[in-house]
Design an enzyme around this catalytic site. Sequence first.
Site, PDB file in Angstrom:
ATOM      1  N   HIS A   1       0.491  -1.208   0.124  1.00 54.32           N
ATOM      2  CA  HIS A   1      -0.149   0.210  -0.231  1.00 54.32           C
ATOM      3  C   HIS A   1       0.621   1.728   0.286  1.00 54.32           C
ATOM      4  O   HIS A   1       0.989   2.243  -0.862  1.00 54.32           O
ATOM      5  CB  HIS A   1      -0.849  -0.180   1.263  1.00 54.32           C
ATOM      6  CG  HIS A   1      -1.634   1.337   1.518  1.00 54.32           C
ATOM      7  ND1 HIS A   1      -3.249   0.845   1.122  1.00 54.32           N
ATOM      8  CD2 HIS A   1      -1.845   2.716   1.996  1.00 54.32           C
ATOM      9  CE1 HIS A   1      -3.693   2.216   0.999  1.00 54.32           C
ATOM     10  NE2 HIS A   1      -3.495   3.011   1.552  1.00 54.32           N
ATOM     11  N   GLU A   2       1.790   1.283   0.928  1.00 55.28           N
ATOM     12  CA  GLU A   2       2.883   2.544   0.851  1.00 55.28           C
ATOM     13  C   GLU A   2       3.861   2.648  -0.370  1.00 55.28           C
ATOM     14  O   GLU A   2       3.854   3.838  -0.755  1.00 55.28           O
ATOM     15  CB  GLU A   2       3.399   2.854   2.396  1.00 55.28           C
ATOM     16  CG  GLU A   2       2.720   2.532   3.469  1.00 55.28           C
ATOM     17  CD  GLU A   2       1.387   3.304   3.946  1.00 55.28           C
ATOM     18  OE1 GLU A   2       1.700   4.960   2.725  1.00 55.28           O
ATOM     19  OE2 GLU A   2       0.790   3.500   4.486  1.00 55.28           O
TER      20      GLU A   2
ATOM     21  N   GLU B   1      -4.500   8.363  -2.558  1.00 51.24           N
ATOM     22  CA  GLU B   1      -5.096   6.924  -2.222  1.00 51.24           C
ATOM     23  C   GLU B   1      -5.534   5.839  -3.762  1.00 51.24           C
ATOM     24  O   GLU B   1      -5.394   4.501  -3.544  1.00 51.24           O
ATOM     25  CB  GLU B   1      -6.174   7.037  -1.553  1.00 51.24           C
ATOM     26  CG  GLU B   1      -6.876   6.338  -0.398  1.00 51.24           C
ATOM     27  CD  GLU B   1      -6.131   5.339   1.349  1.00 51.24           C
ATOM     28  OE1 GLU B   1      -4.990   6.953   0.975  1.00 51.24           O
ATOM     29  OE2 GLU B   1      -5.898   4.615   1.643  1.00 51.24           O
TER      30      GLU B   1
END
Lengths: 494, 494
Positions: free
Chosen positions: A261-262, A291
């Site tokens: 995700h990061e 996002e």
Amino acid sequence: MTAAYDRLKARFARIALLGQAQSMLHWDAAAVMPAGGAEARGEQLAVLSGLSHELLTAPQVAEDLASAEAHGAWDDANLTLMRDAHARAVALPTALVEATARANSACEQRWRTARANADFAMVAPALKEVVRLQRETAAALSAATGLSPYDALMEGYQRGITAADVEPIFAAYETFLADALPRAEALQMQRPRPVPLPGPFPIAAQQALCRDMAERVGLDFTHARLDESTHPFCGGTPTDVRITTRYNDASVAQALLGVLHETGHALYERGLPSAFAHQPVGEAAGMAAHESQSLIIEMQACRSDAFLRFIGPQLHAAFGGDAAPYAPDNLAGLWRRVERGFIRVDADEMTYPAHVILRFRLERALIGGELDVEGLPAAWNEGFASLLGMTPPDDARGCLQDIHWHDGAFGYFPSYTLGAMAAAQLMRAARADLPELDTRLSGGDFTPLREWLRAKVHGQGSRLGFQDLLRAATGKPLDPSDFTAHLRDRYLVA
Amino acid sequence: MTAAYDRLKARFARIALLGQAQSMLHWDAAAVMPAGGAEARGEQLAVLSGLSHELLTAPQVAEDLASAEAHGAWDDANLTLMRDAHARAVALPTALVEATARANSACEQRWRTARANADFAMVAPALKEVVRLQRETAAALSAATGLSPYDALMEGYQRGITAADVEPIFAAYETFLADALPRAEALQMQRPRPVPLPGPFPIAAQQALCRDMAERVGLDFTHARLDESTHPFCGGTPTDVRITTRYNDASVAQALLGVLHETGHALYERGLPSAFAHQPVGEAAGMAAHESQSLIIEMQACRSDAFLRFIGPQLHAAFGGDAAPYAPDNLAGLWRRVERGFIRVDADEMTYPAHVILRFRLERALIGGELDVEGLPAAWNEGFASLLGMTPPDDARGCLQDIHWHDGAFGYFPSYTLGAMAAAQLMRAARADLPELDTRLSGGDFTPLREWLRAKVHGQGSRLGFQDLLRAATGKPLDPSDFTAHLRDRYLVA
């Protein structure tokens, strides 16, 4: 006046570099700072914020903006972003900015205890003051921008989309969910329960795997770090991006999916247009856009059937034991599971938007004055029950769970779901443009996806607002049917 | 006008906090930054420096200084330090400051290659420009301060001592060394050669030992970190001090003695008067004062007979093997050895001042115009031969070895030896005040020494210049006979 524009560019570069210094100090505070440094760190950051605000609101800026001329789409957009940033900064009296900083900080501290005690009354007076100041801020920004008060706050997190766009999208999702969620749950019940991966997962092996996977997705560690922090995040600067995760030797999914995700966020920062480094137009397009980049990597790519075929053997090689739990179907059962719950940050991708829709409606009502802080717990519980059919047993699992409002962040929540929807839309467009995409992902090769995102999103900086960015990348503004189609394919096929 | 002084205090606090941000970014660059972040880091630091300079030279500062009144010794000293900092900052035209930054950076880069190739001609033109600008800077600071040009540079590193103080002290040391060094060498030859400690020394065990010893000396890790960097240093801020070392599994002395040295620096920062945090008078008294604190820990306390009795068993417990090499006499033979060499940073405490005396004389002549860059290698080699009886085989082991001049630092070198001498003088005074000092050190207990240093040095901030600080702590200004007495006791007793 080109000279005026050049002066503005030099000034905004200083402001951006001050922002980079702040970003590094925030990373340091979260990842490595000893506890005893916290007080001085707060003061250092306050000085940098103050200087940044002074640079942005100096009389010279208004003069230069009045006469500045820029040529070409990028510089035009840059000048517009400068005007907007200046207008927003001068709209807020210093006394209001300072009162807000104090109130947010006091409320956030109070909230930590209130949440631990599930005692809303404990934080209510402080939150009342935060909301009062946010209403004042929203009114001032509204007057300066011509947007509605809530939209003016939302613009601080994501430009180019309004509550009027969001409202029907969220209403439609609510309808979709009412039908889809029980069906997904029923289908899930019919399948054999997935076997947990055999642990433990030694931390050093997790670290090596996470780093290896981040590199595979495209993160270059000559321009990045991977560290640990209590709350994982992506910080730093475009040429020195810092991601964090947390490890737990009972589970590898938390750290690994967190890092993926990061890494999505980090690739966005790394891919920003270097020709406009330190200029407003060279920054990321907003929080929803950001996002979308973390979720397209974590949710769309890394939980796809294709990638599960790749990661399974990698995990087995790293941690050993029985091979069966690492089969793609079993991983899908583990990592693609719908489950109603009270806590947003633990939610799966189908129920997550319900958490966001609730918060969007409540924060709009709080800013609009239709709801007061006293009424929040009841409104929360009622709204939650209506969306997910359960009533939170206490406020810690209700309106006290998130830091956002208690730290003065209103208008941010929609970004999570707008990002999730945009990720699905971008993935669908990428698959259409790149027929080999899934074959490549099943070999652990992110190159085609990464290059596509760099061209369509990362390299666009802030030239376009949210809807225009999607339009340019996918041929249409935000279209939630791509997200619901993705959910149908993933959760509603028997 | 108390209001004017209050405004100045607020302004200097902002400047100090900006300095803390810079300090953290420097630490980050040295200890954790990925290589790809270097360019942006340079720009971030340049912006912070520029803003700091603007805050210090704003017209309001001169106005406030003209009317400010402070009451009490501390505030009086604080106001004086503000006046001096302002006078020095406004004395230098912006064009000179910018040209200096560019020239220093260009020369420093050139120097790295020149040193690697032992080719002075390669860096000479760049160094010539650095020297030209340093002469200009010295002249401007001299005009503003009334000090001689060289003293005006030296004051930038250490207040309260001049070249006229230093010159006779260094001349006397030269005479001492001509007699003492051959005698120390002869005595050393008569003793059995010490046995090397049996390695290897696993890095993890070294890290644990170093951390443990730093804590024992008095560093509290809720306000400190210990990390690794190529060039060990002490950075950070008083409430978040960051020390570094480097590890080598073939030797424990390098890391351990290095950590003890940096811990001395760190304790100084930790012990600064918190009532004057972020004010000029609350800072350390200068580079010579700082070096006295690292050397009193590393050289005076930690190489003392008393402490060697403590550390030997600790080392043996950490690394095992034969116990004999860990005996205090053997450790003394290893860690208290005189040896003529060409490289300053490798020098023992007796020959180290010769390296500094040479540089002090040469840099004074360079600034005074009696020496030009072209003549530097010959003057270096001649001076070195006269002081230590050997001629450097090449300029890499001669005038190219240090970064200082090539980075524009003139007037700094004396601080090393002034610090070493002050350390001996302070240790002698501490021993007189604290009869139990060595008994406590032999038990690994630094409390009495640390508390004494906190009262006499750390807690004094910058209230006193170098000579006055020593006078208050020891009853006399710098007296090199304490240092030579220390060397006689340690190296000239059969």
